[in-house]
Motif scaffolding. Structure first.
Motif, PDB file in Angstrom:
ATOM      1  N   VAL A 247       0.938  -1.375   0.224  1.00 53.37           N
ATOM      2  CA  VAL A 247      -0.310  -0.461   0.159  1.00 53.37           C
ATOM      3  C   VAL A 247       0.865   1.060  -0.290  1.00 53.37           C
ATOM      4  CG1 VAL A 247      -2.144  -1.223   1.170  1.00 53.37           C
ATOM      5  CG2 VAL A 247      -0.191   0.149   2.537  1.00 53.37           C
TER       6      VAL A 247
ATOM      7  N   GLY B  45       2.943   4.386   0.764  1.00 50.90           N
ATOM      8  CA  GLY B  45       4.096   4.198   2.151  1.00 50.90           C
ATOM      9  C   GLY B  45       4.650   3.462   2.384  1.00 50.90           C
TER      10      GLY B  45
ATOM     11  N   LYS C 268       8.472   0.777  -0.152  1.00 47.84           N
ATOM     12  CA  LYS C 268       8.302   0.062  -0.314  1.00 47.84           C
ATOM     13  C   LYS C 268       9.638   0.355  -1.385  1.00 47.84           C
ATOM     14  CE  LYS C 268       4.814   0.629  -2.839  1.00 47.84           C
ATOM     15  NZ  LYS C 268       5.060   1.226  -4.254  1.00 47.84           N
ATOM     16  N   THR C 269      10.053   2.177  -1.753  1.00 47.15           N
ATOM     17  CA  THR C 269      11.494   2.895  -3.005  1.00 47.15           C
ATOM     18  C   THR C 269      12.787   2.562  -1.712  1.00 47.15           C
ATOM     19  OG1 THR C 269       9.520   3.874  -3.713  1.00 47.15           O
ATOM     20  CG2 THR C 269      11.998   4.501  -3.831  1.00 47.15           C
TER      21      THR C 269
ATOM     22  N   ASP D 229       9.244  -0.967  -7.878  1.00 49.98           N
ATOM     23  CA  ASP D 229       8.397  -1.281  -7.968  1.00 49.98           C
ATOM     24  C   ASP D 229       7.567  -0.604  -8.741  1.00 49.98           C
ATOM     25  OD1 ASP D 229       7.343   0.452  -5.910  1.00 49.98           O
ATOM     26  OD2 ASP D 229       8.186   2.628  -6.104  1.00 49.98           O
TER      27      ASP D 229
ATOM     28  N   THR E  38      -2.095  -3.308 -10.230  1.00 47.57           N
ATOM     29  CA  THR E  38      -3.466  -3.671 -10.389  1.00 47.57           C
ATOM     30  C   THR E  38      -4.289  -4.134 -10.051  1.00 47.57           C
ATOM     31  OG1 THR E  38      -2.083  -3.292 -12.621  1.00 47.57           O
ATOM     32  CG2 THR E  38      -4.622  -3.920 -13.011  1.00 47.57           C
TER      33      THR E  38
ATOM     34  N   GLN F 175      -6.560  -2.152  -8.844  1.00 50.10           N
ATOM     35  CA  GLN F 175      -7.808  -1.901 -10.163  1.00 50.10           C
ATOM     36  C   GLN F 175      -9.358  -1.927 -10.679  1.00 50.10           C
ATOM     37  OE1 GLN F 175      -5.174  -0.460 -11.485  1.00 50.10           O
ATOM     38  NE2 GLN F 175      -5.893   1.686 -10.807  1.00 50.10           N
TER      39      GLN F 175
ATOM     40  N   ARG G 159       3.008   8.167   6.720  1.00 44.03           N
ATOM     41  CA  ARG G 159       4.757   8.437   6.203  1.00 44.03           C
ATOM     42  C   ARG G 159       3.917   8.708   4.955  1.00 44.03           C
ATOM     43  NH1 ARG G 159       6.333   1.879   5.965  1.00 44.03           N
ATOM     44  NH2 ARG G 159       6.922   1.425   8.804  1.00 44.03           N
TER      45      ARG G 159
ATOM     46  N   MET H  34      -3.848   9.050  -6.335  1.00 45.75           N
ATOM     47  CA  MET H  34      -3.866   7.282  -5.867  1.00 45.75           C
ATOM     48  C   MET H  34      -4.508   8.322  -4.004  1.00 45.75           C
ATOM     49  SD  MET H  34      -4.699   5.936  -8.285  1.00 45.75           S
ATOM     50  CE  MET H  34      -4.665   4.609  -7.972  1.00 45.75           C
TER      51      MET H  34
ATOM     52  N   ALA I  32       6.450  -4.827   7.387  1.00 50.50           N
ATOM     53  CA  ALA I  32       6.899  -4.297   7.119  1.00 50.50           C
ATOM     54  C   ALA I  32       6.624  -2.862   8.224  1.00 50.50           C
ATOM     55  CB  ALA I  32       6.426  -3.073   5.637  1.00 50.50           C
TER      56      ALA I  32
ATOM     57  N   GLY J 295       7.751  -2.226  11.218  1.00 52.89           N
ATOM     58  CA  GLY J 295       9.326  -1.873  11.770  1.00 52.89           C
ATOM     59  C   GLY J 295      10.462  -1.497  11.150  1.00 52.89           C
TER      60      GLY J 295
HETATM   61  N1  T5A Z   1      -0.737   2.322  -8.878  1.00 54.91           N
HETATM   62  C1  T5A Z   1      -0.268   1.312 -10.028  1.00 54.91           C
HETATM   63  C2  T5A Z   1      -2.298   1.569  -9.691  1.00 54.91           C
HETATM   64  O1  T5A Z   1      -3.371   2.219  -9.219  1.00 54.91           O
HETATM   65  N2  T5A Z   1      -2.049   0.192 -10.747  1.00 54.91           N
HETATM   66  C3  T5A Z   1      -0.539  -0.434 -10.725  1.00 54.91           C
HETATM   67  O2  T5A Z   1      -1.208  -1.407 -11.743  1.00 54.91           O
HETATM   68  C4  T5A Z   1       0.046   0.664 -10.358  1.00 54.91           C
HETATM   69  C5  T5A Z   1       1.406   0.088 -11.208  1.00 54.91           C
HETATM   70  C6  T5A Z   1       2.163   5.008  -7.786  1.00 54.91           C
HETATM   71  C7  T5A Z   1       0.338   4.277  -7.832  1.00 54.91           C
HETATM   72  O3  T5A Z   1       0.035   4.017  -8.754  1.00 54.91           O
HETATM   73  C8  T5A Z   1      -0.683   3.048  -8.363  1.00 54.91           C
HETATM   74  C9  T5A Z   1      -0.531   2.809  -6.863  1.00 54.91           C
HETATM   75  C10 T5A Z   1       0.144   3.963  -6.366  1.00 54.91           C
HETATM   76  O4  T5A Z   1      -1.000   4.694  -5.723  1.00 54.91           O
HETATM   77  P1  T5A Z   1       4.180   5.596  -7.045  1.00 54.91           P
HETATM   78  O5  T5A Z   1       4.758   6.298  -6.344  1.00 54.91           O
HETATM   79  O6  T5A Z   1       4.974   4.283  -7.211  1.00 54.91           O
HETATM   80  O7  T5A Z   1       2.533   6.088  -7.314  1.00 54.91           O
HETATM   81  O8  T5A Z   1       3.676   5.776  -5.337  1.00 54.91           O
HETATM   82  P2  T5A Z   1       4.170   4.504  -3.832  1.00 54.91           P
HETATM   83  O9  T5A Z   1       3.897   3.416  -4.682  1.00 54.91           O
HETATM   84  O10 T5A Z   1       2.409   4.720  -3.063  1.00 54.91           O
HETATM   85  O11 T5A Z   1       5.209   4.833  -3.615  1.00 54.91           O
HETATM   86  P3  T5A Z   1       5.344   5.886  -2.021  1.00 54.91           P
HETATM   87  O12 T5A Z   1       6.821   6.485  -2.231  1.00 54.91           O
HETATM   88  O13 T5A Z   1       4.328   6.360  -1.431  1.00 54.91           O
HETATM   89  O14 T5A Z   1       5.933   4.528  -1.295  1.00 54.91           O
HETATM   90  P4  T5A Z   1       6.439   3.873  -0.930  1.00 54.91           P
HETATM   91  O15 T5A Z   1       7.718   3.817  -2.172  1.00 54.91           O
HETATM   92  O16 T5A Z   1       6.415   2.524  -0.219  1.00 54.91           O
HETATM   93  O17 T5A Z   1       7.707   4.043   0.210  1.00 54.91           O
HETATM   94  P5  T5A Z   1       8.764   5.105   0.319  1.00 54.91           P
HETATM   95  O18 T5A Z   1       9.767   4.378   0.743  1.00 54.91           O
HETATM   96  O19 T5A Z   1       9.100   5.533  -0.286  1.00 54.91           O
HETATM   97  O20 T5A Z   1       8.288   5.271   2.049  1.00 54.91           O
HETATM   98  C11 T5A Z   1       7.846   6.054   2.197  1.00 54.91           C
HETATM   99  C12 T5A Z   1       7.507   6.984   3.597  1.00 54.91           C
HETATM  100  O21 T5A Z   1       8.117   6.724   4.410  1.00 54.91           O
HETATM  101  C13 T5A Z   1       9.850   6.408   5.016  1.00 54.91           C
HETATM  102  C14 T5A Z   1       9.882   6.705   4.072  1.00 54.91           C
HETATM  103  O22 T5A Z   1      11.246   7.632   4.611  1.00 54.91           O
HETATM  104  C15 T5A Z   1       9.439   8.018   3.677  1.00 54.91           C
HETATM  105  O23 T5A Z   1       9.402   9.278   3.562  1.00 54.91           O
HETATM  106  N3  T5A Z   1       9.439   5.031   5.544  1.00 54.91           N
HETATM  107  C16 T5A Z   1       9.896   4.273   6.511  1.00 54.91           C
HETATM  108  N4  T5A Z   1       9.493   5.353   7.840  1.00 54.91           N
HETATM  109  C17 T5A Z   1       9.248   4.606   8.929  1.00 54.91           C
HETATM  110  N5  T5A Z   1       9.483   3.616   8.776  1.00 54.91           N
HETATM  111  C18 T5A Z   1      10.188   2.674   8.218  1.00 54.91           C
HETATM  112  N6  T5A Z   1      10.003   1.809   7.998  1.00 54.91           N
HETATM  113  C19 T5A Z   1       9.758   3.663   6.492  1.00 54.91           C
HETATM  114  N7  T5A Z   1      10.232   3.010   5.491  1.00 54.91           N
HETATM  115  C20 T5A Z   1      10.986   4.156   4.351  1.00 54.91           C
END
Ligand code: T5A
Length: 219
Positions: A11, A13, A16-17, A102, A108, A112, A152, A162, A193, A195
């Motif tokens: 989900v 935040g 993943k990244t 990522d 999907t 979706q 987050r 989204m 995830a 921790g």
């Molecule tokens: N989507 C995508 C669909 O609806 N259908 C599809 O088929 C596909 C492929 C993609 C959007 O598109 C949707 C899903 C998504 O809504 P995106 O930018 O890739 O958009 O969105 P996310 O994947 O959600 O990316 P985010 O960057 O928002 O989230 P992440 O990658 O999961 O999290 P990350 O690593 O960037 O961390 C978020 C924050 O939390 C902190 C980090 O420092 C950062 O500030 N953090 C933690 N804090 C505390 N404890 C931890 N363990 C932490 N890990 C990270």
């Protein structure tokens, strides 16, 4: 060893990244010690190609005057994927590379399908078309409480189109990932995830160590 596609899902935040980048550094270190794979690519959906970057802006920036319809949204994610598979994933795998990606098809189904409520069988057909049958070799599902993940993401900056969907939508998405992990236990591995980044990375390294061992025996 043959090329491998490793996907990070979860989900908003869920980290993943962050975890993908930590995993890349750890794997690159391993790569220096053993020549078990030729190259490593890091990529994402949407947005892993030039076309994908333009689609990503349309899908996430929320700047269009008229809302994107649910089926249109599905097709835009599929278009991004189809281009990504042909332009990036297939060539890298054919060269024996490791891909850290990522999000992929499970997003999907979760967003979706479970989130928007579109037909799961329709989504499966469209995913099949977009991927030409290419599945991940391993999907790491970063399982975190939806509210923690959204908090987050919010703390990091403004919410994308989204992320702005209501809490119930994100809870249905989470339910989707849970159902997928139960249906495909070999391909999808759950990671707790909740921790710290270090704790989560420790779990991922243990899973990757085991999988790489299995993959090297297969070849
Ligand atoms: N989507 C995508 C669909 O609806 N259908 C599809 O088929 C596909 C492929 C993609 C959007 O598109 C949707 C899903 C998504 O809504 P995106 O930018 O890739 O958009 O969105 P996310 O994947 O959600 O990316 P985010 O960057 O928002 O989230 P992440 O990658 O999961 O999290 P990350 O690593 O960037 O961390 C978020 C924050 O939390 C902190 C980090 O420092 C950062 O500030 N953090 C933690 N804090 C505390 N404890 C931890 N363990 C932490 N890990 C990270």
């Amino acid at each position: 060893m043959q090329g491998k596609l490793i996907v990070f899902e979860g989900v908003e935040g869920s980290g993943k990244t962050t975890q993908m980048l930590l995993s890349r550094d750890w794997l690159l270190e391993r790569m220096e010690k053993s020549a078990s794979f030729s190259e490593m690519a890091i990529t994402r959906e949407p947005g892993g190609t030039e076309l994908g970057k333009a689609l990503r802006r349309l899908l996430l920036e929320g700047t269009l005057t008229h809302p994107i319809q649910d089926r249109t949204e599905l097709l835009l994610y599929a278009a991004d994927r189809s281009q990504h598979v042909e332009e990036v994933l297939k060539p890298t795998l054919a060269a024996g590379g490791i891909i850290l990606c990522d999000r992929y098809t499970d997003s999907t189904i979760a967003y979706q399908g479970y989130g928007r409520g579109l037909s799961l069988s329709l989504i499966e057909k469209i995913c099949q078309m977009a991927t030409d049958g290419l599945e991940s070799d391993l999907t790491l599902w970063l399982d975190v409480d939806v509210e923690i993940g959204l908090a987050r993401a919010k703390a990091r900056g403004s919410a994308d189109r989204m992320e702005q969907a209501d809490l119930a939508f994100h809870q249905r998405v989470q339910q989707g990932f849970r159902a997928l992990a139960a249906a495909y236990p070999q391909r999808i591995v759950r990671v707790d995830a909740s921790g710290t980044e270090v704790e989560v990375q420790g779990q991922i390294q243990a899973i990757l160590t085991q999988r790489f061992r299995e993959w090297s025996v297969e070849n």
